[in-house]
Every structure is written in structure tokens, then in C-alpha cells.
Design a protein around this motif. Structure first.
Motif, mmCIF file in Angstrom:
data_model
loop_
_atom_site.group_PDB
_atom_site.id
_atom_site.type_symbol
_atom_site.label_atom_id
_atom_site.label_comp_id
_atom_site.label_asym_id
_atom_site.label_seq_id
_atom_site.Cartn_x
_atom_site.Cartn_y
_atom_site.Cartn_z
ATOM 1 N N HIS A 145 0.855 -1.187 0.000
ATOM 2 C CA HIS A 145 0.000 0.000 0.000
ATOM 3 C C HIS A 145 0.891 1.236 0.000
ATOM 4 O O HIS A 145 2.124 1.127 0.107
ATOM 5 C CB HIS A 145 -0.930 -0.003 1.220
ATOM 6 N N VAL A 146 0.312 2.395 -0.087
ATOM 7 C CA VAL A 146 1.079 3.638 -0.078
ATOM 8 C C VAL A 146 1.629 3.899 1.317
ATOM 9 O O VAL A 146 0.972 3.604 2.317
ATOM 10 C CB VAL A 146 0.184 4.814 -0.516
ATOM 11 N N GLY A 147 2.855 4.444 1.406
ATOM 12 C CA GLY A 147 3.363 4.862 2.699
ATOM 13 C C GLY A 147 4.773 4.388 3.001
ATOM 14 O O GLY A 147 5.499 3.894 2.128
ATOM 15 N N GLU A 148 5.157 4.553 4.263
ATOM 16 C CA GLU A 148 6.464 4.138 4.751
ATOM 17 C C GLU A 148 6.293 3.558 6.146
ATOM 18 O O GLU A 148 5.426 4.003 6.910
ATOM 19 C CB GLU A 148 7.427 5.328 4.790
ATOM 20 N N GLU A 149 7.128 2.564 6.483
ATOM 21 C CA GLU A 149 6.987 1.884 7.773
ATOM 22 C C GLU A 149 8.343 1.723 8.445
ATOM 23 O O GLU A 149 9.371 1.568 7.776
ATOM 24 C CB GLU A 149 6.327 0.510 7.575
ATOM 25 N N VAL A 150 8.323 1.778 9.765
ATOM 26 C CA VAL A 150 9.533 1.572 10.546
ATOM 27 C C VAL A 150 9.165 0.749 11.773
ATOM 28 O O VAL A 150 8.057 0.868 12.300
ATOM 29 C CB VAL A 150 10.170 2.921 10.962
ATOM 30 N N GLY A 151 10.068 -0.131 12.187
ATOM 31 C CA GLY A 151 9.767 -0.974 13.327
ATOM 32 C C GLY A 151 10.996 -1.275 14.169
ATOM 33 O O GLY A 151 12.137 -1.155 13.693
ATOM 34 N N TYR A 152 10.756 -1.676 15.405
ATOM 35 C CA TYR A 152 11.813 -2.047 16.346
ATOM 36 C C TYR A 152 11.343 -3.288 17.087
ATOM 37 O O TYR A 152 10.270 -3.276 17.699
ATOM 38 C CB TYR A 152 12.070 -0.899 17.317
ATOM 39 N N LEU A 153 12.130 -4.357 16.997
ATOM 40 C CA LEU A 153 11.744 -5.613 17.627
ATOM 41 C C LEU A 153 12.077 -5.555 19.118
ATOM 42 O O LEU A 153 13.251 -5.517 19.510
ATOM 43 C CB LEU A 153 12.458 -6.785 16.954
ATOM 44 N N LEU A 154 11.022 -5.522 19.934
ATOM 45 C CA LEU A 154 11.192 -5.403 21.378
ATOM 46 C C LEU A 154 11.643 -6.713 22.007
ATOM 47 O O LEU A 154 12.496 -6.733 22.897
ATOM 48 C CB LEU A 154 9.869 -4.951 22.015
ATOM 49 N N VAL A 155 11.048 -7.817 21.553
ATOM 50 C CA VAL A 155 11.359 -9.118 22.126
ATOM 51 C C VAL A 155 11.035 -10.200 21.105
ATOM 52 O O VAL A 155 10.148 -10.037 20.263
ATOM 53 C CB VAL A 155 10.555 -9.346 23.436
ATOM 54 N N GLY A 156 11.783 -11.313 21.150
ATOM 55 C CA GLY A 156 11.489 -12.436 20.273
ATOM 56 C C GLY A 156 12.336 -12.455 19.016
ATOM 57 O O GLY A 156 13.298 -11.689 18.847
ATOM 58 N N GLU A 157 11.951 -13.327 18.085
ATOM 59 C CA GLU A 157 12.616 -13.478 16.794
ATOM 60 C C GLU A 157 11.560 -13.548 15.698
ATOM 61 O O GLU A 157 10.575 -14.271 15.828
ATOM 62 C CB GLU A 157 13.462 -14.753 16.753
ATOM 63 N N ILE A 158 11.769 -12.821 14.617
ATOM 64 C CA ILE A 158 10.825 -12.841 13.506
ATOM 65 C C ILE A 158 11.570 -12.944 12.181
ATOM 66 O O ILE A 158 12.768 -12.653 12.106
ATOM 67 C CB ILE A 158 9.920 -11.580 13.470
ATOM 68 N N GLU A 159 10.845 -13.361 11.156
ATOM 69 C CA GLU A 159 11.293 -13.223 9.780
ATOM 70 C C GLU A 159 10.431 -12.159 9.135
ATOM 71 O O GLU A 159 9.204 -12.214 9.232
ATOM 72 C CB GLU A 159 11.152 -14.546 9.017
ATOM 73 N N LEU A 160 11.095 -11.208 8.487
ATOM 74 C CA LEU A 160 10.411 -10.114 7.811
ATOM 75 C C LEU A 160 10.684 -10.236 6.325
ATOM 76 O O LEU A 160 11.843 -10.250 5.898
ATOM 77 C CB LEU A 160 10.924 -8.772 8.342
ATOM 78 N N MET A 161 9.637 -10.360 5.551
ATOM 79 C CA MET A 161 9.763 -10.485 4.107
ATOM 80 C C MET A 161 9.396 -9.153 3.448
ATOM 81 O O MET A 161 8.271 -8.663 3.625
ATOM 82 C CB MET A 161 8.853 -11.595 3.579
ATOM 83 N N ILE A 162 10.344 -8.581 2.708
ATOM 84 C CA ILE A 162 10.139 -7.315 1.994
ATOM 85 C C ILE A 162 10.485 -7.549 0.532
ATOM 86 O O ILE A 162 11.651 -7.820 0.195
ATOM 87 C CB ILE A 162 11.035 -6.194 2.550
ATOM 88 N N GLY A 163 9.488 -7.465 -0.335
ATOM 89 C CA GLY A 163 9.731 -7.765 -1.739
ATOM 90 C C GLY A 163 10.187 -9.209 -1.886
ATOM 91 O O GLY A 163 9.539 -10.130 -1.389
ATOM 92 N N ASP A 164 11.333 -9.421 -2.515
ATOM 93 C CA ASP A 164 11.849 -10.783 -2.700
ATOM 94 C C ASP A 164 12.957 -11.117 -1.698
ATOM 95 O O ASP A 164 13.683 -12.097 -1.866
ATOM 96 C CB ASP A 164 12.351 -10.978 -4.131
#
Length: 204
Positions: A145-164
Motif C-alpha cells: 500500500h502507499v506509505g512508509e513503515e519503521v519498526g523495532y523488535l522489542l522481544v522475540g525473533e521474527i522473519e520479515l519479508m520485503i519484496g523478494d
């Protein structure tokens, strides 16, 4: 002799006297929280989809009977629709009092809840939530969608998929990306993960 009240004008219903923008924002938040489309809520409340869209955008006010039908369909109450948050409550949001929204697993992902940092409002340019993801949980997607995003992982482990591309993040890692790129995430750890997530413009 006391006269009985005059009947209402033909085709006229008393309209809610309120801030239509605030009321519309509340209705939209309640609908989205429950994973309902405009069409689904309009059918449940016996009103047209176009009128409901105007109400949510602050361009029309519902009649009292219609508002009753809407809050009944949303399993909410009229009082919440008109609740004000002024003064200190409109600036500071105390720990333990912020809304926690559980997302519909069919539409918004499994095992995910959003803790509102910035209340939903058409007056805010930013949207900020803490995304809590249970072990094994993941967002629906990919979405873009339109826009911009920013994040900070407070706790845990994740996989983040951006494009390919796929990124593995641990507590303390941060990210930023253009929202027009397809994106989604999942918890790959054994504990609940929490992400402090900010985006603009608001999308949910």
C-alpha cells in the motif's frame, strides 16, 4: 390540554448531533477491528454501502435507529462511539489502558494482536501499534500500500519479508521500508514476539 407530539415529517429521521468525523472514525475502527467489509456491515445494519462509506468519512450522519443497528452489528455500544479523549488523555496513554485489538485470523493473520500506541483518528498522520505475535503466528500477506513503515523488535525473533528478500530479526533490531513493496512477517522463535511498529499514512 396538552397536545400530543407531532408525527415526524415524511421520510425524515432524527439525525445524531455529534462530530461526524469523530463518529465516522469510531465506526470505521470498530468495523476494521472485526474484519468486516463495508458491504458486510451495510447488509447487517440494513443500510446502503454508499451511505455507510459517507458516514465513516464524516460526510453524513446516521439516524439514531441506524446507529442502533450499526452498533448491534458491531457488538459495540453507542456510548463508546461518542467517547471523548481530551486533555491529558488525548496526549498520554497509560500502561495497561491501551486498546488491544485481536485480528481476525481469516483476514489479518494468525496469533496476532495490536496494542494501540496512537489512537485511531483522522487527525493523526502516524499510526503506531505494538504488534504482538504468538509463537508460530504470522501476518496475512504479502500486502502492499502507499506509505512508509519503521519498526523495532522489542522481544522475540521474527522473519520479515520485503519484496523478494527475507530478513531474520532478533530483539533490538530495527527496520524501515517503503510500504509499496509487498511485505509480511512471521514469528520464528519459541516465545511471543513484540514489534513497535510505526507507519504513515494510517492503514488500519
Amino acid at each position: 390540554m396538552v397536545k400530543p407530539p407531532s408525527p415526524p415529517e415524511s421520510g425524515r429521521e432524527d439525525r445524531i448531533q455529534s462530530n461526524p468525523v469523530r463518529l465516522g472514525a469510531r465506526l470505521k475502527l470498530a468495523r476494521q477491528t472485526r474484519g468486516l467489509t463495508l458491504k458486510a456491515l451495510a447488509l447487517a445494519a440494513d443500510c446502503s454501502e454508499s451511505l455507510l462509506s459517507k458516514i465513516e468519512n464524516g460526510k453524513a450522519s446516521p439516524s439514531l435507529p441506524m446507529l442502533h443497528r450499526l452498533v448491534r452489528a458491531l457488538d459495540s455500544n453507542i456510548g463508546w462511539m461518542f467517547e471523548e479523549t481530551d486533555g491529558e488523555e488525548g496526549v498520554v496513554f497509560r500502561a495497561g489502558t491501551r486498546p488491544l485489538i485481536t485480528l481476525d485470523p481469516l483476514r489479518r493473520g494468525e496469533g496476532i494482536s495490536l496494542e494501540r500506541i496512537i489512537p485511531y483518528s483522522t487527525g493523526h498522520l502516524l499510526q503506531c501499534n505494538i504488534h504482538h505475535i504468538d509463537a508460530g503466528g504470522q501476518s496475512a500477506g504479502p500486502i502492499h500500500h502507499v506509505g512508509e513503515e519503521v519498526g523495532y523488535l522489542l522481544v522475540g525473533e521474527i522473519e520479515l519479508m520485503i519484496g523478494d528478500k527475507t530478513f531474520r530479526l532478533s530483539a533490538g533490531d530495527s527496520f524501515v521500508f517503503n510500504s509499496e513493496l509487498p511485505h509480511w512477517y512471521r514469528n520464528v522463535g519459541e516465545e511471543r514476539a513484540s514489534i513497535f511498529w510505526v507507519n504513515t499514512p494510517p492503514t488500519f
